[in-house]
Design a protein around this motif. Structure first.
Motif, PDB file in Angstrom:
ATOM      1  N   LEU A  85       6.086   4.281 -13.595  1.00  0.00           N
ATOM      2  CA  LEU A  85       5.675   3.676 -12.333  1.00  0.00           C
ATOM      3  C   LEU A  85       4.325   2.989 -12.486  1.00  0.00           C
ATOM      4  CD1 LEU A  85       6.036   3.197  -9.303  1.00  0.00           C
ATOM      5  CD2 LEU A  85       5.035   5.462  -8.902  1.00  0.00           C
ATOM      6  N   GLN A  86       3.407   3.637 -13.200  1.00  0.00           N
ATOM      7  CA  GLN A  86       2.088   3.034 -13.407  1.00  0.00           C
ATOM      8  C   GLN A  86       2.185   1.735 -14.194  1.00  0.00           C
ATOM      9  OE1 GLN A  86      -1.123   5.707 -14.532  1.00  0.00           O
ATOM     10  NE2 GLN A  86      -1.901   4.209 -15.978  1.00  0.00           N
ATOM     11  N   GLU A  87       3.012   1.723 -15.218  1.00  0.00           N
ATOM     12  CA  GLU A  87       3.148   0.523 -16.053  1.00  0.00           C
ATOM     13  C   GLU A  87       3.859  -0.612 -15.329  1.00  0.00           C
ATOM     14  OE1 GLU A  87       5.157   2.015 -19.454  1.00  0.00           O
ATOM     15  OE2 GLU A  87       3.421   3.145 -20.198  1.00  0.00           O
ATOM     16  N   ASP A  88       4.764  -0.262 -14.412  1.00  0.00           N
ATOM     17  CA  ASP A  88       5.557  -1.279 -13.716  1.00  0.00           C
ATOM     18  C   ASP A  88       4.881  -1.793 -12.453  1.00  0.00           C
ATOM     19  OD1 ASP A  88       7.479  -0.961 -15.640  1.00  0.00           O
ATOM     20  OD2 ASP A  88       8.776   0.327 -14.428  1.00  0.00           O
ATOM     21  N   TYR A  89       3.800  -1.148 -12.027  1.00  0.00           N
ATOM     22  CA  TYR A  89       3.250  -1.475 -10.727  1.00  0.00           C
ATOM     23  C   TYR A  89       2.625  -2.870 -10.719  1.00  0.00           C
ATOM     24  CZ  TYR A  89       2.361  -0.231  -6.012  1.00  0.00           C
ATOM     25  OH  TYR A  89       2.432  -0.197  -4.655  1.00  0.00           O
ATOM     26  N   THR A  90       2.784  -3.559  -9.586  1.00  0.00           N
ATOM     27  CA  THR A  90       2.256  -4.908  -9.419  1.00  0.00           C
ATOM     28  C   THR A  90       0.736  -4.893  -9.567  1.00  0.00           C
ATOM     29  OG1 THR A  90       4.036  -5.287  -7.826  1.00  0.00           O
ATOM     30  CG2 THR A  90       2.268  -6.916  -7.908  1.00  0.00           C
ATOM     31  N   PRO A  91       0.170  -5.637 -10.533  1.00  0.00           N
ATOM     32  CA  PRO A  91      -1.270  -5.521 -10.819  1.00  0.00           C
ATOM     33  C   PRO A  91      -2.179  -6.042  -9.708  1.00  0.00           C
ATOM     34  CG  PRO A  91      -0.288  -7.275 -12.136  1.00  0.00           C
ATOM     35  CD  PRO A  91       0.839  -6.543 -11.479  1.00  0.00           C
ATOM     36  N   TYR A  92      -1.722  -7.085  -8.984  1.00  0.00           N
ATOM     37  CA  TYR A  92      -2.582  -7.692  -7.956  1.00  0.00           C
ATOM     38  C   TYR A  92      -2.286  -7.095  -6.586  1.00  0.00           C
ATOM     39  CZ  TYR A  92      -3.448 -10.962 -11.731  1.00  0.00           C
ATOM     40  OH  TYR A  92      -3.789 -11.507 -12.942  1.00  0.00           O
ATOM     41  N   THR A  93      -2.404  -5.786  -6.509  1.00  0.00           N
ATOM     42  CA  THR A  93      -2.196  -5.052  -5.267  1.00  0.00           C
ATOM     43  C   THR A  93      -3.425  -4.208  -4.998  1.00  0.00           C
ATOM     44  OG1 THR A  93       0.171  -4.901  -5.792  1.00  0.00           O
ATOM     45  CG2 THR A  93      -0.639  -3.504  -4.021  1.00  0.00           C
ATOM     46  N   SER A  94      -3.928  -4.238  -3.778  1.00  0.00           N
ATOM     47  CA  SER A  94      -5.120  -3.460  -3.458  1.00  0.00           C
ATOM     48  C   SER A  94      -4.788  -1.974  -3.473  1.00  0.00           C
ATOM     49  CB  SER A  94      -5.674  -3.852  -2.088  1.00  0.00           C
ATOM     50  OG  SER A  94      -4.823  -3.376  -1.056  1.00  0.00           O
ATOM     51  N   ALA A  95      -5.819  -1.166  -3.669  1.00  0.00           N
ATOM     52  CA  ALA A  95      -5.618   0.287  -3.724  1.00  0.00           C
ATOM     53  C   ALA A  95      -4.970   0.813  -2.457  1.00  0.00           C
ATOM     54  CB  ALA A  95      -6.962   0.978  -3.969  1.00  0.00           C
ATOM     55  N   LEU A  96      -5.408   0.323  -1.299  1.00  0.00           N
ATOM     56  CA  LEU A  96      -4.823   0.793  -0.045  1.00  0.00           C
ATOM     57  C   LEU A  96      -3.352   0.391   0.058  1.00  0.00           C
ATOM     58  CD1 LEU A  96      -5.114   2.183   2.675  1.00  0.00           C
ATOM     59  CD2 LEU A  96      -5.952   0.025   3.632  1.00  0.00           C
ATOM     60  N   ASP A  97      -3.028  -0.829  -0.366  1.00  0.00           N
ATOM     61  CA  ASP A  97      -1.633  -1.270  -0.316  1.00  0.00           C
ATOM     62  C   ASP A  97      -0.756  -0.464  -1.272  1.00  0.00           C
ATOM     63  OD1 ASP A  97      -1.971  -3.144   1.659  1.00  0.00           O
ATOM     64  OD2 ASP A  97      -2.255  -4.827   0.285  1.00  0.00           O
ATOM     65  N   VAL A  98      -1.315  -0.052  -2.416  1.00  0.00           N
ATOM     66  CA  VAL A  98      -0.558   0.812  -3.327  1.00  0.00           C
ATOM     67  C   VAL A  98      -0.182   2.102  -2.621  1.00  0.00           C
ATOM     68  CG1 VAL A  98      -0.675   2.200  -5.427  1.00  0.00           C
ATOM     69  CG2 VAL A  98      -1.548  -0.128  -5.447  1.00  0.00           C
ATOM     70  N   VAL A  99      -1.148   2.702  -1.934  1.00  0.00           N
ATOM     71  CA  VAL A  99      -0.888   3.981  -1.267  1.00  0.00           C
ATOM     72  C   VAL A  99       0.160   3.821  -0.169  1.00  0.00           C
ATOM     73  CG1 VAL A  99      -1.901   5.866   0.067  1.00  0.00           C
ATOM     74  CG2 VAL A  99      -3.190   4.840  -1.810  1.00  0.00           C
ATOM     75  N   VAL A 100      -0.009   2.843   0.711  1.00  0.00           N
ATOM     76  CA  VAL A 100       0.917   2.724   1.845  1.00  0.00           C
ATOM     77  C   VAL A 100       2.287   2.215   1.412  1.00  0.00           C
ATOM     78  CG1 VAL A 100      -0.928   2.446   3.526  1.00  0.00           C
ATOM     79  CG2 VAL A 100       0.094   0.414   2.475  1.00  0.00           C
ATOM     80  N   SER A 101       2.384   1.629   0.205  1.00  0.00           N
ATOM     81  CA  SER A 101       3.708   1.225  -0.273  1.00  0.00           C
ATOM     82  C   SER A 101       4.620   2.428  -0.450  1.00  0.00           C
ATOM     83  CB  SER A 101       3.597   0.449  -1.589  1.00  0.00           C
ATOM     84  OG  SER A 101       3.225   1.289  -2.673  1.00  0.00           O
ATOM     85  N   GLY A 102       4.015   3.623  -0.548  1.00  0.00           N
ATOM     86  CA  GLY A 102       4.820   4.833  -0.648  1.00  0.00           C
ATOM     87  C   GLY A 102       5.667   5.088   0.576  1.00  0.00           C
ATOM     88  N   PHE A 103       5.248   4.577   1.741  1.00  0.00           N
ATOM     89  CA  PHE A 103       6.055   4.730   2.948  1.00  0.00           C
ATOM     90  C   PHE A 103       7.381   3.977   2.842  1.00  0.00           C
ATOM     91  CE2 PHE A 103       1.833   5.579   4.914  1.00  0.00           C
ATOM     92  CZ  PHE A 103       2.129   6.813   5.478  1.00  0.00           C
ATOM     93  N   PHE A 104       7.404   2.939   2.008  1.00  0.00           N
ATOM     94  CA  PHE A 104       8.590   2.082   1.908  1.00  0.00           C
ATOM     95  C   PHE A 104       9.334   2.261   0.582  1.00  0.00           C
ATOM     96  CE2 PHE A 104       5.157  -0.153   4.217  1.00  0.00           C
ATOM     97  CZ  PHE A 104       5.701  -0.113   5.491  1.00  0.00           C
ATOM     98  N   GLY A 105       8.808   3.101  -0.295  1.00  0.00           N
ATOM     99  CA  GLY A 105       9.423   3.257  -1.606  1.00  0.00           C
ATOM    100  C   GLY A 105       9.380   1.978  -2.405  1.00  0.00           C
TER     101      GLY A 105
END
Length: 257
Positions: A85-105
């Motif tokens: 998941l860490q390697e696949d994550y979109t690099p240009y995403t803010s820290a807050l957006d990374v966290v709240v993306s968990g609500f949507f999977g």
């Protein structure tokens, strides 16, 4: 919480899990230990439904008492953190957006997935909880490896799941980042939640873990209370090298004998 009966699974057309049976109850804290290629990560992907078992007679996998599970419901019960998941994550995403993306999977943010003010508030609280206050606007690619791992931990916790599953959580972290992450996991366990981690380093097994499963070549070779499983004899046999194990204050250490 999780029950596998004679389960097999393949990765890249290779049978990695072979007729494995395992039961993990609600609230248990379990470490799954084994050498590289033993099948640890594949086993966790079965738990998260990232992959599915081979359909064979006498084989079954149930999660929270169900064989057929709605993935959205499962995400609210299990938080999952992996290196993939860490390697696949979109690099240009803010820290807050990374966290709240968990609500949507989701991986990253999308125009059609807009968090509510309440979800943003929870996201900021989770950043505080993983000691990343003030970094909500920092891009994912600008974070250290340890910060990325903590951020994905926060993402996994937004639903306040019953269980947290981590695949080699401290792998690749320096000493300070690794100890910080383990401290956060201890805090999570202190709240009474279930924890499942995979590792091949016994010094990453926090004192709150009370059960250890040894796996090799897709099969369980030992399963039981931590003091009975983390012995010099068992680990020497597992890793095919003479090892010595010691324990102090619930932490275990290992070195070449």
């Amino acid at each position: 919480m999780i029950e596998l009966v004679n389960v097999s699974a393949c990765q890249q057309q290779l049978r990695v899990i072979d007729r494995l049976s395992l039961s993990i109850g609600a609230g248990e804290r379990v470490a799954i230990l084994g050498p590289n290629g033993a099948g640890k990560s594949t086993l966790l992907k079965l738990f998260s439904r990232e992959i599915y078992p081979i359909d064979e007679p006498g084989s079954s996998l149930t999660l929270f008492g169900k064989r057929n599970f709605n993935l959205w419901e499962l995400r609210s019960l299990i938080g999952f953190v992996s290196q993939d998941l860490q390697e696949d994550y979109t690099p240009y995403t803010s820290a807050l957006d990374v966290v709240v993306s968990g609500f949507f999977g989701a991986i990253g943010t999308h125009d059609h997935l807009q968090p509510t003010p309440e979800q943003l508030e929870i996201g900021r609280a989770m950043l505080d909880a993983v000691e990343m206050t003030g970094l909500e606007s920092r891009m994912f690619q600008r974070l250290s490896t340890g910060q990325k791992r903590r951020l994905l931990l926060a993402r996994a916790l937004v639903h306040r799941p019953e269980a947290l599953i981590l695949d080699e959580p401290a792998n690749g972290l320096d000493m300070g980042a690794g100890l910080t992450l383990l401290s956060l996991l201890r805090r999570f366990c202190g709240e009474g939640h279930a924890l499942i981690i995979t590792t091949h380093h016994i010094d990453e097994i926090i004192p709150e873990v009370d059960r250890v499963v040894l796996i090799d070549e897709g099969r369980i070779v030992a399963d039981g209370p931590k003091p009975a499983v983390l012995t010099s004899e068992r680990l020497s046999e597992l890793y095919q090298v003479n090892l010595k194990v010691t324990e102090q204050d619930g932490w275990y250490r290992c070195w070449h004998g």
